[in-house]
Design an enzyme around this catalytic site. Structure first.
Site, PDB file in Angstrom:
ATOM      1  N   ARG A 133      18.081  74.505 -29.582  1.00 24.92           N
ATOM      2  CA  ARG A 133      19.129  74.767 -28.562  1.00 24.92           C
ATOM      3  C   ARG A 133      18.645  74.507 -27.137  1.00 24.92           C
ATOM      4  O   ARG A 133      19.181  75.052 -26.167  1.00 24.92           O
ATOM      5  CB  ARG A 133      19.657  76.199 -28.677  1.00 24.92           C
ATOM      6  CG  ARG A 133      20.254  76.503 -30.032  1.00 24.92           C
ATOM      7  CD  ARG A 133      20.984  77.823 -30.023  1.00 24.92           C
ATOM      8  NE  ARG A 133      21.478  78.094 -31.351  1.00 24.92           N
ATOM      9  CZ  ARG A 133      20.787  78.727 -32.291  1.00 24.92           C
ATOM     10  NH1 ARG A 133      19.567  79.156 -32.027  1.00 24.92           N
ATOM     11  NH2 ARG A 133      21.302  78.926 -33.476  1.00 24.92           N
ATOM     12  N   LYS A 144      21.956  63.340 -17.259  1.00 25.21           N
ATOM     13  CA  LYS A 144      22.848  62.782 -18.283  1.00 25.21           C
ATOM     14  C   LYS A 144      21.990  62.301 -19.441  1.00 25.21           C
ATOM     15  O   LYS A 144      21.047  61.524 -19.241  1.00 25.21           O
ATOM     16  CB  LYS A 144      23.649  61.604 -17.728  1.00 25.21           C
ATOM     17  CG  LYS A 144      24.891  62.007 -16.982  1.00 25.21           C
ATOM     18  CD  LYS A 144      25.749  60.781 -16.712  1.00 25.21           C
ATOM     19  CE  LYS A 144      26.988  61.146 -15.917  1.00 25.21           C
ATOM     20  NZ  LYS A 144      27.790  59.950 -15.561  1.00 25.21           N
ATOM     21  N   GLU A 180      21.198  48.632  -9.239  1.00 21.97           N
ATOM     22  CA  GLU A 180      21.536  50.055  -9.055  1.00 21.97           C
ATOM     23  C   GLU A 180      21.080  50.527  -7.668  1.00 21.97           C
ATOM     24  O   GLU A 180      21.721  51.376  -7.056  1.00 21.97           O
ATOM     25  CB  GLU A 180      20.878  50.926 -10.134  1.00 21.97           C
ATOM     26  CG  GLU A 180      21.240  50.543 -11.561  1.00 21.97           C
ATOM     27  CD  GLU A 180      22.577  51.118 -12.040  1.00 21.97           C
ATOM     28  OE1 GLU A 180      23.267  51.799 -11.267  1.00 21.97           O
ATOM     29  OE2 GLU A 180      22.923  50.859 -13.211  1.00 21.97           O
ATOM     30  N   LYS A 240      21.184  59.585  -5.033  1.00 21.57           N
ATOM     31  CA  LYS A 240      21.664  60.082  -6.330  1.00 21.57           C
ATOM     32  C   LYS A 240      21.537  61.605  -6.392  1.00 21.57           C
ATOM     33  O   LYS A 240      22.440  62.296  -6.864  1.00 21.57           O
ATOM     34  CB  LYS A 240      20.900  59.417  -7.475  1.00 21.57           C
ATOM     35  CG  LYS A 240      21.323  60.007  -8.814  1.00 21.57           C
ATOM     36  CD  LYS A 240      21.412  59.042  -9.939  1.00 21.57           C
ATOM     37  CE  LYS A 240      22.125  59.727 -11.112  1.00 21.57           C
ATOM     38  NZ  LYS A 240      22.074  59.023 -12.336  1.00 21.57           N
ATOM     39  N   GLU A 248      30.244  65.670 -13.087  1.00 22.69           N
ATOM     40  CA  GLU A 248      31.170  64.565 -12.819  1.00 22.69           C
ATOM     41  C   GLU A 248      32.625  65.002 -12.765  1.00 22.69           C
ATOM     42  O   GLU A 248      33.503  64.404 -13.389  1.00 22.69           O
ATOM     43  CB  GLU A 248      30.972  63.430 -13.839  1.00 22.69           C
ATOM     44  CG  GLU A 248      31.472  62.094 -13.297  1.00 22.69           C
ATOM     45  CD  GLU A 248      31.066  60.898 -14.143  1.00 22.69           C
ATOM     46  OE1 GLU A 248      29.871  60.757 -14.433  1.00 22.69           O
ATOM     47  OE2 GLU A 248      31.951  60.110 -14.502  1.00 22.69           O
ATOM     48  N   ARG A 266      30.427  62.670  -8.395  1.00 16.05           N
ATOM     49  CA  ARG A 266      29.498  61.939  -9.263  1.00 16.05           C
ATOM     50  C   ARG A 266      30.128  60.664  -9.830  1.00 16.05           C
ATOM     51  O   ARG A 266      29.425  59.707 -10.154  1.00 16.05           O
ATOM     52  CB  ARG A 266      28.975  62.838 -10.384  1.00 16.05           C
ATOM     53  CG  ARG A 266      27.873  62.160 -11.176  1.00 16.05           C
ATOM     54  CD  ARG A 266      27.029  63.119 -11.979  1.00 16.05           C
ATOM     55  NE  ARG A 266      25.975  62.386 -12.652  1.00 16.05           N
ATOM     56  CZ  ARG A 266      24.936  62.942 -13.238  1.00 16.05           C
ATOM     57  NH1 ARG A 266      24.796  64.248 -13.240  1.00 16.05           N
ATOM     58  NH2 ARG A 266      24.020  62.189 -13.830  1.00 16.05           N
ATOM     59  N   ASN A 300      29.630  55.524 -10.615  1.00 18.55           N
ATOM     60  CA  ASN A 300      30.138  54.515 -11.559  1.00 18.55           C
ATOM     61  C   ASN A 300      30.679  53.283 -10.835  1.00 18.55           C
ATOM     62  O   ASN A 300      31.315  52.436 -11.468  1.00 18.55           O
ATOM     63  CB  ASN A 300      31.239  55.119 -12.432  1.00 18.55           C
ATOM     64  CG  ASN A 300      30.690  56.216 -13.318  1.00 18.55           C
ATOM     65  OD1 ASN A 300      29.577  56.118 -13.812  1.00 18.55           O
ATOM     66  ND2 ASN A 300      31.456  57.279 -13.492  1.00 18.55           N
ATOM     67  N   HIS A 310      30.884  50.028 -12.581  1.00 23.10           N
ATOM     68  CA  HIS A 310      30.665  50.254 -14.012  1.00 23.10           C
ATOM     69  C   HIS A 310      31.912  50.025 -14.853  1.00 23.10           C
ATOM     70  O   HIS A 310      31.796  49.719 -16.038  1.00 23.10           O
ATOM     71  CB  HIS A 310      30.107  51.657 -14.262  1.00 23.10           C
ATOM     72  CG  HIS A 310      28.632  51.747 -13.985  1.00 23.10           C
ATOM     73  ND1 HIS A 310      28.113  51.602 -12.717  1.00 23.10           N
ATOM     74  CD2 HIS A 310      27.573  51.938 -14.799  1.00 23.10           C
ATOM     75  CE1 HIS A 310      26.787  51.714 -12.778  1.00 23.10           C
ATOM     76  NE2 HIS A 310      26.437  51.915 -14.027  1.00 23.10           N
ATOM     77  N   HIS A 313      31.195  47.446 -17.404  1.00 25.64           N
ATOM     78  CA  HIS A 313      31.157  47.883 -18.799  1.00 25.64           C
ATOM     79  C   HIS A 313      32.091  47.024 -19.647  1.00 25.64           C
ATOM     80  O   HIS A 313      31.775  46.666 -20.786  1.00 25.64           O
ATOM     81  CB  HIS A 313      31.548  49.359 -18.864  1.00 25.64           C
ATOM     82  CG  HIS A 313      31.264  49.987 -20.172  1.00 25.64           C
ATOM     83  ND1 HIS A 313      32.189  50.017 -21.185  1.00 25.64           N
ATOM     84  CD2 HIS A 313      30.160  50.564 -20.671  1.00 25.64           C
ATOM     85  CE1 HIS A 313      31.661  50.615 -22.232  1.00 25.64           C
ATOM     86  NE2 HIS A 313      30.426  50.951 -21.960  1.00 25.64           N
ATOM     87  N   HIS A 359      22.465  45.220 -18.362  1.00 19.51           N
ATOM     88  CA  HIS A 359      23.313  46.250 -17.762  1.00 19.51           C
ATOM     89  C   HIS A 359      23.330  46.106 -16.236  1.00 19.51           C
ATOM     90  O   HIS A 359      24.383  46.192 -15.601  1.00 19.51           O
ATOM     91  CB  HIS A 359      22.817  47.648 -18.175  1.00 19.51           C
ATOM     92  CG  HIS A 359      23.604  48.748 -17.534  1.00 19.51           C
ATOM     93  ND1 HIS A 359      24.939  48.963 -17.817  1.00 19.51           N
ATOM     94  CD2 HIS A 359      23.280  49.665 -16.590  1.00 19.51           C
ATOM     95  CE1 HIS A 359      25.387  49.968 -17.082  1.00 19.51           C
ATOM     96  NE2 HIS A 359      24.393  50.414 -16.333  1.00 19.51           N
TER      97      HIS A 359
HETATM   98  N1  GLY Z   1      24.540  56.774 -13.956  1.00 16.71           N
HETATM   99  C1  GLY Z   1      25.623  57.531 -13.462  1.00 16.71           C
HETATM  100  C2  GLY Z   1      25.352  58.991 -13.369  1.00 16.71           C
HETATM  101  O1  GLY Z   1      24.241  59.414 -13.575  1.00 16.71           O
HETATM  102  O2  GLY Z   1      26.242  59.728 -13.109  1.00 16.71           O
END
Ligand code: GLY
Length: 368
Positions: A122, A144, A186, A228, A238, A242, A246, A249, A253, A268
């Site tokens: 957990r 993430k 990025e 970031k 998010e 946040r 993107n 993206h 994507h 990517h």
């Molecule tokens: N790569 C996007 C984020 O970490 O929110």
């Protein structure tokens, strides 16, 4: 000199991202307060013989017992099967709560080991030791973690923040140029989202970073992580800001998906570069930002050897790209949500974007 960026938010324990040269060899000092009697290094197969040995030797010299679990390189490891294999290996090691998992490699290992750390008993502590530029400036920061499934990339995951991140700039020296440039996409993205002056520096004085120049890479990683970290601190899960990360993206994507996620065709980072360029050109076409800003964004990606045009990627149809964009997990109820820009350094979330307008734009860009 090592620089530390603090990541702090309402919902998690604060941690540092340390950026500097030679940090992997100093892992015992850099992680001393987090280490119990044992550490498990989950390492990308490409770095087992190199960086994993460096880290293991450093920790063993301090009396820490170390095991290395190799993960086959490539996105395929970010799967249910890869997760099961890793969790079983951690169970076989008898890892317990006093131990720490070290995720060593690029985004694949960081995402996979992070998710395993979130699930194992957990939740156990883990540290990110990113060795790719993309992982250093993006995926290792912010908690993430995810695997891919048949339904899409990163659809199964958890927010699980690392206890620390060590971004060793020297690890970037061995990266293939194409991978380095992909990470640079990025870096530029962060400037486009939040910091125009920084973007200008990257596009001019800092541009050599895309070719591996350490003097430019080090400040580039630090500033990217700061941007970031600030965004993640505002909005860990998010629910708002946040989503700005993107930028590029949703277009990107869709392109990656249409090209079969074949990294030999489009990495990517290349998708992010082209996606950011399209987001800026779309913003300009809608009168939201100046055409000059869209041109400046494209120029910076182009100068870094990154794509800014759809041409050359085979037959792409607007209809299929839109379908992919609507299926993106950021889409709400099938409507298109895009990250657009008012100017360089000022991105925003635009909901309810009209599909036909996007389709016409993509056709003007060369899609069928
Ligand atoms: N790569 C996007 C984020 O970490 O929110």
């Amino acid at each position: 000199m090592t620089q530390a960026v603090q990541v702090a938010g309402a919902g998690f324990r604060p941690y540092e991202v340390r950026v500097g040269r030679g940090l992997l060899a100093e892992a015992a000092e850099q992680l001393g307060d987090l280490l119990g009697g044992r550490a498990v290094i989950v390492a990308d197969g490409n770095v087992v013989a190199t960086h994993a040995r460096t880290v293991a030797a450093a920790l063993q010299a301090r009396g820490v017992a170390v095991s290395i679990i190799p993960v086959p390189p490539g996105e395929a490891s970010k799967s249910w099967r890869g997760l099961e294999t890793l969790c079983d290996a951690l169970l076989a090691e008898g890892l317990d709560r006093r131990d720490v998992i070290l995720a060593l490699g690029g985004g694949v290992v960081g995402d996979l080991a992070g998710l395993a750390a979130a699930l194992y008993m957990r939740g156990v502590d883990f540290v990110q030791l990113p060795t790719s530029l993309l992982a250093q400036v993006d995926s290792s920061v912010g908690g993430k973690t995810a695997i891919d499934t048949a339904a899409g990339k990163n659809m199964i995951g958890a927010f699980h923040q690392p206890r620390r991140v060590l971004a060793d700039i020297d690890a970037l020296a061995t990266l293939p140029l194409r991978q380095l440039r992909s990470g640079w996409a990025e870096v530029l993205k962060h400037g486009l989202i939040r910091d125009a002056a920084w973007f200008d520096w990257l596009a001019a004085e800092g541009a050599a970073g895309a070719q591996g120049d350490v003097a430019a890479l080090e400040p580039a990683v630090v500033r990217s992580v700061e941007i970031k970290a600030a965004i993640v601190s505002e909005d860990e899960k998010e629910a708002g800001a946040r989503a700005l990360l993107n930028l590029g993206h949703t277009f990107g994507h869709a392109l990656e998906a249409e090209l079969g996620f074949d990294e030999t065709v489009m990495t990517h980072g290349e998708a992010v570069a082209l996606g950011c360029t399209l987001a800026f050109r779309f913003s300009a076409a809608q009168g939201l930002c100046a055409a000059g800003d869209a041109m400046a964004a494209a120029r910076a990606f182009d100068a870094a050897g990154l794509p800014t045009r759809l041409e050359g990627y085979g037959p792409l149809t607007a209809e299929r790209l839109i379908a992919r964009m609507a299926g993106d997990k950021k889409a709400e109820g099938g409507r298109l949500t895009l990250i657009l820009a008012r100017t360089i350094g000022d991105a925003f979330v635009q909901k309810d974007v009209d599909r036909d307008t996007v389709a016409a734009f993509l056709k003007a860009e060369g899609a069928r």
